[in-house]
Design a protein around this motif. Structure first.
Motif, mmCIF file in Angstrom:
data_model
loop_
_atom_site.group_PDB
_atom_site.id
_atom_site.type_symbol
_atom_site.label_atom_id
_atom_site.label_comp_id
_atom_site.label_asym_id
_atom_site.label_seq_id
_atom_site.Cartn_x
_atom_site.Cartn_y
_atom_site.Cartn_z
ATOM 1 N N TRP A 95 0.855 -1.177 0.000
ATOM 2 C CA TRP A 95 0.000 0.000 0.000
ATOM 3 C C TRP A 95 0.895 1.232 0.000
ATOM 4 N N ARG A 99 -9.039 9.195 -4.908
ATOM 5 C CA ARG A 99 -9.513 8.129 -5.800
ATOM 6 C C ARG A 99 -8.723 8.117 -7.113
ATOM 7 N N GLN A 135 -5.335 6.540 -6.395
ATOM 8 C CA GLN A 135 -5.459 5.100 -6.166
ATOM 9 C C GLN A 135 -5.707 4.362 -7.480
ATOM 10 N N ASP A 136 -6.547 4.935 -8.332
ATOM 11 C CA ASP A 136 -6.832 4.304 -9.620
ATOM 12 C C ASP A 136 -5.581 4.272 -10.500
ATOM 13 N N PRO A 153 -3.624 -0.107 -3.068
ATOM 14 C CA PRO A 153 -4.383 0.614 -2.047
ATOM 15 C C PRO A 153 -3.648 1.870 -1.569
ATOM 16 N N VAL A 154 -4.400 2.913 -1.320
ATOM 17 C CA VAL A 154 -3.870 4.157 -0.763
ATOM 18 C C VAL A 154 -4.469 4.362 0.620
ATOM 19 N N CYS A 173 -10.850 4.467 0.197
ATOM 20 C CA CYS A 173 -9.431 4.272 0.460
ATOM 21 C C CYS A 173 -9.222 3.852 1.909
#
Length: 293
Positions: A97, A133, A136-137, A142-143, A174
Motif C-alpha cells: 500500500w 480516488r 489510487q486508480d 491501495p492508498v 481508500c
C-alpha cells in the motif's frame, strides 16, 4: 474481523523508518526487522546512492512507501510527472500500500513543504476524496491517508476532524494510516477527547498505525518525532489495536536520531500491545482512558 484490502496486513508486525544514519548498521549487521518504511520522495530519482541502498534493503526486507508531498487536499490538479515517478517506485519496492497525508500544501505549483490542515467542510471532503480516488486508480494499489497534527482550526469547518476523515475515506474508498501521536497532539491543542477520535474510526479501513514522540510547550504540543513514545500515546495505541486488531505499526523517529538499537527497541514495545489481550503501558501501569484525557 475479516481482512480486506486495507486491514489485511496483519502479518506485518512492527516496522521502523529507514533513515540515513542507520544505513551502515542495517547493511552490515542485518538486524531482524519486520519491515522498513521509506519516504517515497527520497527515492524518486534516476539513480545514485539512494536507489543503490534501497535495492540492497529490498534484497533482505519488506518495504512500505510513505509520501509527504501528494497534498490530497490542494485544489490544483495532480502532478502527473510526480505520480509517474511514484508508480515506478511502487513497482520497484512492491509496496503493498502507499500512504500520504490528509492535508494541503501547494498553491499554483508552489510547494510549502509543510503538512497544512484542511477546513473540515463537505466541499473539501468531496474534492479531497476525488483526488485520492484518482491517485489510487492510477497507482493500482491501495492508498491510505494519514491524519496530520494540527495547530490551527478553521471557522468554516462543518464537522470534527474524525468526521471529515470518515467522509473522505468512504467517498474515496481508500484506507487510513492512523497516526495516534498526531491525534494526541491535536487533542491537546484543540481540547477534545482523543479517545472520541479513535473510537469513531472505521476499523475495517485502517491499513497502518504510526506511533511517535511529541513535545509539550507552554502554548502548544508539537509533533517532534525526537524522543520515545509517551504514555498517553501508548494508551491511544492500545485502544486502536483493541478496535482494529493486529495492524502494521511504524515508529517514527526523525530528529535527534539515536542508535539503530535504541530506535528498534522503542519500536518493539508495540509488540506488547499487538500480542497481548491485557495491554499495559511500557512502564507497567494498566491503561485507563481517564488518566490521559
Amino acid at each position: 474481523m475479516p481482512a480486506n484490502r486495507f486491514n489485511g496486513f496483519t502479518d506485518y508486525g512492527v516496522g521502523i523508518g529507514l533513515r540515513v544514519p542507520h544505513y551502515d548498521h542495517i547493511l552490515t549487521k542485518k538486524p531482524v526487522v519486520d519491515w522498513f518504511e521509506i519516504i517515497s520522495e527520497n527515492y524518486m530519482v534516476d539513480g545514485g546512492r539512494p536507489l543503490k541502498i534501497l535495492d540492497q534493503i529490498l534484497d533482505q526486507y519488506r518495504v512500505v512507501q510513505h509520501g509527504v508531498s501528494m497534498y490530497f487536499g490542494s485544489a490544483q490538479p495532480l502532478h502527473r510527472d510526480h505520480l509517474k515517478r511514484i508508480k515506478e517506485l511502487t513497482r520497484r519496492t512492491n509496496t503493498p500500500w502507499l500512504s500520504d497525508h490528509l492535508c494541503w500544501g501547494s498553491v499554483d505549483g508552489r510547494y510549502t513543504h509543510d503538512l497544512l490542515p484542511l477546513p473540515y467542510t463537505f466541499e473539501a471532503a468531496r474534492i479531497t476524496a476525488e483526488r485520492v480516488r484518482q491517485v489510487q486508480d492510477y497507482l493500482e494499489i491501495p492508498v491510505a491517508v494519514e491524519n496530520v497534527s494540527s495547530y490551527a482550526e478553521y471557522h468554516d469547518s462543518e464537522m470534527t476532524e474524525w468526521e471529515f476523515l470518515n467522509e473522505v475515506v468512504h467517498a474515496a474508498d481508500c484506507g487510513i494510516l492512523l497516526d495516534v501521536n498526531n491525534i494526541y497532539v491535536s487533542s491537546q491543542n484543540h481540547e477534545f477527547n482523543p479517545f472520541d477520535y479513535v473510537n469513531a474510526i472505521p476499523v475495517e479501513r485502517v491499513a497502518q498505525i504510526h506511533i511517535a514522540g511529541h513535545s509539550k510547550f507552554e502554548r502548544y504540543t508539537l509533533d517532534t518525532h525526537d524522543h520515545p513514545v509517551l504514555d498517553p500515546v501508548w494508551a491511544l495505541y492500545a485502544r486502536a489495536i483493541e478496535r482494529c486488531g493486529p495492524t502494521a505499526t511504524l515508529l517514527e523517529w526523525d530528529d535527534s536520531i539515536p542508535s539503530f538499537e535504541e530506535v528498534h527497541a522503542e519500536a518493539l514495545k508495540a509488540n506488547r500491545f499487538l500480542l497481548s489481550e491485557s495491554p499495559v503501558v511500557p512502564n507497567g501501569r494498566p491503561l485507563f482512558e481517564e488518566a490521559f484525557v
